[in-house]
Write a protein that holds these residues in place. Structure first.
Motif, PDB file in Angstrom:
ATOM      1  N   CYS A  82       0.831  -1.213   0.000  1.00  0.00           N
ATOM      2  CA  CYS A  82       0.000   0.000   0.000  1.00  0.00           C
ATOM      3  C   CYS A  82       0.862   1.258   0.000  1.00  0.00           C
ATOM      4  CB  CYS A  82      -0.926   0.004   1.215  1.00  0.00           C
ATOM      5  SG  CYS A  82      -2.240  -1.237   1.184  1.00  0.00           S
ATOM      6  N   LEU A  83       1.922   1.267   0.788  1.00  0.00           N
ATOM      7  CA  LEU A  83       2.779   2.442   0.874  1.00  0.00           C
ATOM      8  C   LEU A  83       3.518   2.691  -0.440  1.00  0.00           C
ATOM      9  CD1 LEU A  83       4.219   2.022   4.484  1.00  0.00           C
ATOM     10  CD2 LEU A  83       2.408   3.565   3.709  1.00  0.00           C
ATOM     11  N   VAL A  84       3.949   1.618  -1.095  1.00  0.00           N
ATOM     12  CA  VAL A  84       4.594   1.775  -2.409  1.00  0.00           C
ATOM     13  C   VAL A  84       3.605   2.355  -3.412  1.00  0.00           C
ATOM     14  CG1 VAL A  84       5.574   0.510  -4.369  1.00  0.00           C
ATOM     15  CG2 VAL A  84       6.321  -0.024  -2.050  1.00  0.00           C
ATOM     16  N   ALA A  85       2.363   1.844  -3.414  1.00  0.00           N
ATOM     17  CA  ALA A  85       1.346   2.350  -4.328  1.00  0.00           C
ATOM     18  C   ALA A  85       1.040   3.821  -4.058  1.00  0.00           C
ATOM     19  CB  ALA A  85       0.071   1.512  -4.200  1.00  0.00           C
TER      20      ALA A  85
ATOM     21  N   ALA B  37      -0.724  13.120   7.354  1.00  0.00           N
ATOM     22  CA  ALA B  37      -1.271  12.384   6.217  1.00  0.00           C
ATOM     23  C   ALA B  37      -0.610  11.012   6.083  1.00  0.00           C
ATOM     24  CB  ALA B  37      -1.085  13.186   4.932  1.00  0.00           C
ATOM     25  N   ILE B  38       0.710  10.969   6.246  1.00  0.00           N
ATOM     26  CA  ILE B  38       1.425   9.694   6.175  1.00  0.00           C
ATOM     27  C   ILE B  38       0.968   8.767   7.298  1.00  0.00           C
ATOM     28  CG2 ILE B  38       3.696   8.605   6.389  1.00  0.00           C
ATOM     29  CD1 ILE B  38       4.836  11.143   5.029  1.00  0.00           C
ATOM     30  N   GLY B  39       0.803   9.325   8.492  1.00  0.00           N
ATOM     31  CA  GLY B  39       0.340   8.524   9.616  1.00  0.00           C
ATOM     32  C   GLY B  39      -1.035   7.931   9.365  1.00  0.00           C
ATOM     33  N   LEU B  40      -1.929   8.723   8.772  1.00  0.00           N
ATOM     34  CA  LEU B  40      -3.278   8.219   8.482  1.00  0.00           C
ATOM     35  C   LEU B  40      -3.230   7.130   7.411  1.00  0.00           C
ATOM     36  CD1 LEU B  40      -6.309   8.351   8.924  1.00  0.00           C
ATOM     37  CD2 LEU B  40      -6.418  10.251   7.290  1.00  0.00           C
ATOM     38  N   ILE B  41      -2.376   7.296   6.416  1.00  0.00           N
ATOM     39  CA  ILE B  41      -2.231   6.279   5.370  1.00  0.00           C
ATOM     40  C   ILE B  41      -1.708   4.971   5.966  1.00  0.00           C
ATOM     41  CG2 ILE B  41      -0.858   5.657   3.335  1.00  0.00           C
ATOM     42  CD1 ILE B  41      -1.110   8.622   2.485  1.00  0.00           C
TER      43      ILE B  41
ATOM     44  N   LEU C  10      -5.587  17.654   5.309  1.00  0.00           N
ATOM     45  CA  LEU C  10      -4.174  17.659   5.698  1.00  0.00           C
ATOM     46  C   LEU C  10      -3.287  18.118   4.546  1.00  0.00           C
ATOM     47  CD1 LEU C  10      -4.055  14.338   7.747  1.00  0.00           C
ATOM     48  CD2 LEU C  10      -3.543  16.618   8.654  1.00  0.00           C
ATOM     49  N   LEU C  11      -3.556  17.609   3.347  1.00  0.00           N
ATOM     50  CA  LEU C  11      -2.718  17.948   2.198  1.00  0.00           C
ATOM     51  C   LEU C  11      -2.967  19.377   1.712  1.00  0.00           C
ATOM     52  CD1 LEU C  11      -2.898  14.551   0.275  1.00  0.00           C
ATOM     53  CD2 LEU C  11      -0.991  15.465   1.616  1.00  0.00           C
ATOM     54  N   GLU C  12      -4.131  19.930   2.052  1.00  0.00           N
ATOM     55  CA  GLU C  12      -4.401  21.332   1.730  1.00  0.00           C
ATOM     56  C   GLU C  12      -3.949  22.262   2.845  1.00  0.00           C
ATOM     57  OE1 GLU C  12      -8.560  21.498   0.988  1.00  0.00           O
ATOM     58  OE2 GLU C  12      -8.408  20.631  -1.042  1.00  0.00           O
ATOM     59  N   GLY C  13      -3.499  21.690   3.962  1.00  0.00           N
ATOM     60  CA  GLY C  13      -3.066  22.500   5.087  1.00  0.00           C
ATOM     61  C   GLY C  13      -4.194  23.023   5.938  1.00  0.00           C
TER      62      GLY C  13
END
Length: 253
Positions: A115-118, A143-147, A217-220
């Protein structure tokens, strides 16, 4: 001699085993990594101009495509787990005195890695297509933590589905709802633009708050309400999946 405790050493062996199986299966690699990229190109370059999302479509769609990248590899996990249960591999591991829990842990860890590679591939392609997030370093970390949390939760839930299925084919089908749910969420268009019935389903299904949290998160500009709902769904998936998987494994193994 390994310095790791036996369960951890066994889990590491299972991770290597499952990684090799994944790399040797081109269908798994395509579905888990390449197909989400194809979907991104199709939605952004083919359909994106038809959607009014108040900004660049690639900025809107990327969070949903990250969730889709996680869900698209789950069928392979369910099938692989079911193969282990139905083809006698578990019995062979018993004779080798392998930690029983390491079998499940190996599948979950490999699912997370896949999943992380994708997701990394999706982010890379998004930047190549002009993605311009407003996230700070802390937002990116969130965002990384949620993923990672969603990958962990989906991994355990999918392992449970694979264990519960009677055949490899039914295991793959059992993961289909997890693959389809992102399409019926706010991944590609705002839920308030949908028709009655579909709109309500999109608003209250699990993936919408997760996608909206990633988008914020990605929009701040994350929303605390969406974030709490997203965390609750992820934790719920993880707890249900883990409990179901362990219970089923004890009965069948």
């Amino acid at each position: 001699m390994s310095t790791l405790p036996t369960p951890m050493a066994d889990a590491a062996i299972m991770v290597r085993r499952n990684l090799k199986h994944n790399l040797r299966n081109p269908t798994t690699v395509f579905n888990a990594v390449l197909f989400p990229l194809v979907m991104m190109l199709m939605f952004v370059k083919v359909f994106g101009g038809a959607f009014d999302v108040g900004g660049d479509y690639v900025d809107y769609a990327t969070p949903g495509l990250l969730v889709m990248a996680i869900s698209y590899g789950l069928g392979a996990t369910a099938t692989a787990v079911n193969d282990d249960m139905t083809k006698g591999i578990i019995n062979r591991f018993k004779t080798m005195d392998v930690s029983r829990g390491s079998v499940l842990t190996g599948h979950v860890v490999v699912t997370m890695l896949r999943c992380l590679v994708a997701c990394a591939a999706i982010v890379g392609l998004a930047f190549a297509m002009g993605y311009d997030p407003g996230a700070s370093a802390l937002d990116w970390l969130g965002a990384i933590g949620l993923i990672v949390l969603l990958s962990f939760a989906a991994g355990w839930l999918t392992v449970a589905l694979g264990l519960a299925a009677k055949t490899a084919e039914s295991a793959g089908l059992a993961a289909v709802p997890l693959i389809m749910l992102p399409f019926l969420s706010s991944a590609f268009v705002p839920s308030d633009t949908m028709g009655a019935g579909v709109r309500q389903f999109a608003e209250y299904q699990p993936f919408t708050p997760i996608i909206e949290t990633l988008r914020g998160l990605l929009e701040g500009d994350p929303s605390s309400g969406d974030a709490l709902a997203a965390l609750a769904w992820c934790v719920g998936f993880a707890v249900v999946g883990y409990g179901w998987a362990v219970s089923t494994f004890k009965k069948r193994a």
